[in-house]
Design an enzyme around this catalytic site. Sequence first.
Site, short mmCIF file in Angstrom:
data_model
loop_
_atom_site.label_atom_id
_atom_site.label_comp_id
_atom_site.label_asym_id
_atom_site.label_seq_id
_atom_site.Cartn_x
_atom_site.Cartn_y
_atom_site.Cartn_z
N LEU A 81 -5.00 -7.75 -2.80
CA LEU A 81 -4.41 -6.67 -3.59
C LEU A 81 -4.33 -7.05 -5.06
O LEU A 81 -4.16 -8.22 -5.40
CB LEU A 81 -3.01 -6.34 -3.07
CG LEU A 81 -2.91 -5.86 -1.62
CD1 LEU A 81 -1.46 -5.61 -1.25
CD2 LEU A 81 -3.73 -4.61 -1.41
N GLU A 109 6.43 -1.77 1.11
CA GLU A 109 6.70 -2.81 2.11
C GLU A 109 6.96 -4.15 1.42
O GLU A 109 6.36 -4.41 0.37
CB GLU A 109 5.49 -2.98 3.05
CG GLU A 109 5.07 -1.73 3.77
CD GLU A 109 3.66 -1.82 4.36
OE1 GLU A 109 3.24 -0.87 5.04
OE2 GLU A 109 2.99 -2.85 4.12
N LYS A 111 6.24 -7.92 0.71
CA LYS A 111 5.00 -8.70 0.81
C LYS A 111 5.35 -10.08 1.39
O LYS A 111 5.87 -10.95 0.69
CB LYS A 111 4.33 -8.84 -0.55
CG LYS A 111 2.94 -9.45 -0.49
CD LYS A 111 2.26 -9.42 -1.86
CE LYS A 111 0.84 -9.95 -1.78
NZ LYS A 111 0.79 -11.37 -1.38
#
Length: 657
Positions: A81, A109, A111
């Site tokens: 990402l 969310e 990580k």
Amino acid sequence: MDEFTEIEALRRELTQASHEYYVLDKPTMSDYDYDHKLRRLEELEAAHPDLIVPDSPTQRVGGQALEAFSQVIHRAPLESLQDVFDFQELEAFDQRVRGAVPDAEYVVEPKVDGLSVALEYENGLFIRGATRGDGQVGEDVTENLRTVRSIPLKIPDAPTRLIVRGEVFMPKKVFQALNEERERRGEALFANPRNAAAGSLRQLDPRIAAARKLDILVFNVQWTEGETFSTHLETLEYLKNKGFKVIPHYSCSQVSQATEHIAEIGEARESFSFDIDGAVVKVNSLSQREILGSTAKFPRWAAAYKYPPEVKAAQIVDIIVQVGRTGVLTPKAMLTPVRLAGTTVTNATLHNQDFISEKDIRIGDTVLVRKAGEIIPEVLSVVLEKRPDGTQPYFLPKTCPVCGAAVERDEDGAHTRCTGAECPAQLLRNLAHFASRDAMDIEGLGIAIVEHLVGAGLVKTPGDLYFLKAEEVAKLERMGKKSAKNLLAALEKSKAQDLSRLIYAFGIRQVGQKAGKLLAARFHTLESLQNASLEELTAVDDIGEITARSILEWMSSPQSQHLIQRLREAGVNMTAAEQGSDQRFAGMTFVLTGALEKFTRDEAGEMIEARGGKSSGSVSKKTTYVVAGEAAGSKLRKAQELGIPVLTEDEFLNMLQ
């Protein structure tokens, strides 16, 4: 109930109990009942091996060690990402997304700071697990992943094929316990839970991975045949219903809501059982993800927000020195209290003398402090403009602050160590090593019993073990008359161990099992070894000057001399066994590789050494033979490249006979 029916019932019951414990965190079965039922299932499957199935709870314990991991080409790439480091960058990400899909909604969310893996299922059965690797090609770590109890080995009503992605991690409590155990054993500590998880998942022996108690959080459906989804939230709910442990998540329609959730996750990070290194923002709609696509490196539909490390100033009010169980002196800065990453910090490790000298850290200095990996407080630098007048450079003491023995700097490292053989700070580690299988092999004297003996004040040196009384030992926790009798019998038996084991049991730096055997063979008695000169020691094969000096320093220490005298009074053998007449392997070096069927590698190594040969763990030009069992890997290839003779197990057995 017939045995087949009982096996099926036990599997269902244990699978359900495991799911409740490891996934739902709502156990309904006691550990005692679970272990009892698992043992019963193991007995039944042993009696009926044809009934063993891959998803049985018994298959999680870890199988045979591997020679190497094979490569796996990912069916769907495991992309990394793009990082964003502040909310302005996150808003810029949102603008790029809305330029293509104006009505985008997001899922946020935590990580997880772990190791990314892909889990592959066929017709509901877990068939393969692989690390992320470079995103395109990873390593097959299936057997290690089978030991992760929160990974279902079988899922209900499954599609033909399903690949899911998750993050394997080591829970904080497990990490702390693991490092405490490694410290007891004198092993290097893991720097943080991520390193511990990565090292555990890449162990070639699945039994080691099983003992590490890894966990996983699943966060993505990578590939599926037979199921369709429209949103990411749908996939998470689907995975949850299939028995997976799913990542915590929050949905939001605007980027402003996403920033609020990111802040909430950051504030709650101390309450998580796992480490995080940020928060992930993902577009919820799967069709919108296809529109956005990916760059050569990252998907355009997701970003990872990285929390900035907190750095604060604190004053060093004192420096104390702790002595670890391996004898290493560790300086610690005592700080004025400062709040970091959700906790109050009052001290920080200063590592060693090199660290202190490099940063010129002094008592009274104001320093900048942060939490390394959000776990361990560390000093970054000194604020020189705030240094008080009259401060002095700091140096570690020349004697151990616990026992008063001399300290010495490692020849090959930055550590300073206590040289005391009876130093109280090292007692637990020294006792556990002394009693270990490869040393004096005192059956039943594990670390738990050692801790009870030390806690009760019954043992202050390894020599005290041989003067224990049955009635004293019987009063200890989890002991009794029978256990005490067995322990004393094991101690009595250990007195007859060969000198080579006793030398190794002393725990002299640089002196391992191999060196213990070489020294025993050369000097024959402990007294002769005590009187050996530097020249005599370095004349022994594979004993260099550093090792020789370690032996001389250890033998000359008053604590070591007291320990030897105590052992001599107890009647411990201090003489080497006579060399066997069979020396057919004299001058030969063997390397064992692959899975051997007729004996273990340790047993084969002992047979080689009993016949005058050497057993080595690596192949070189000096290797005489390589003994290759099933699934032999890199060592076999190297032997073939070097033209070294390779023996089958049967050929090796013929040589032994």
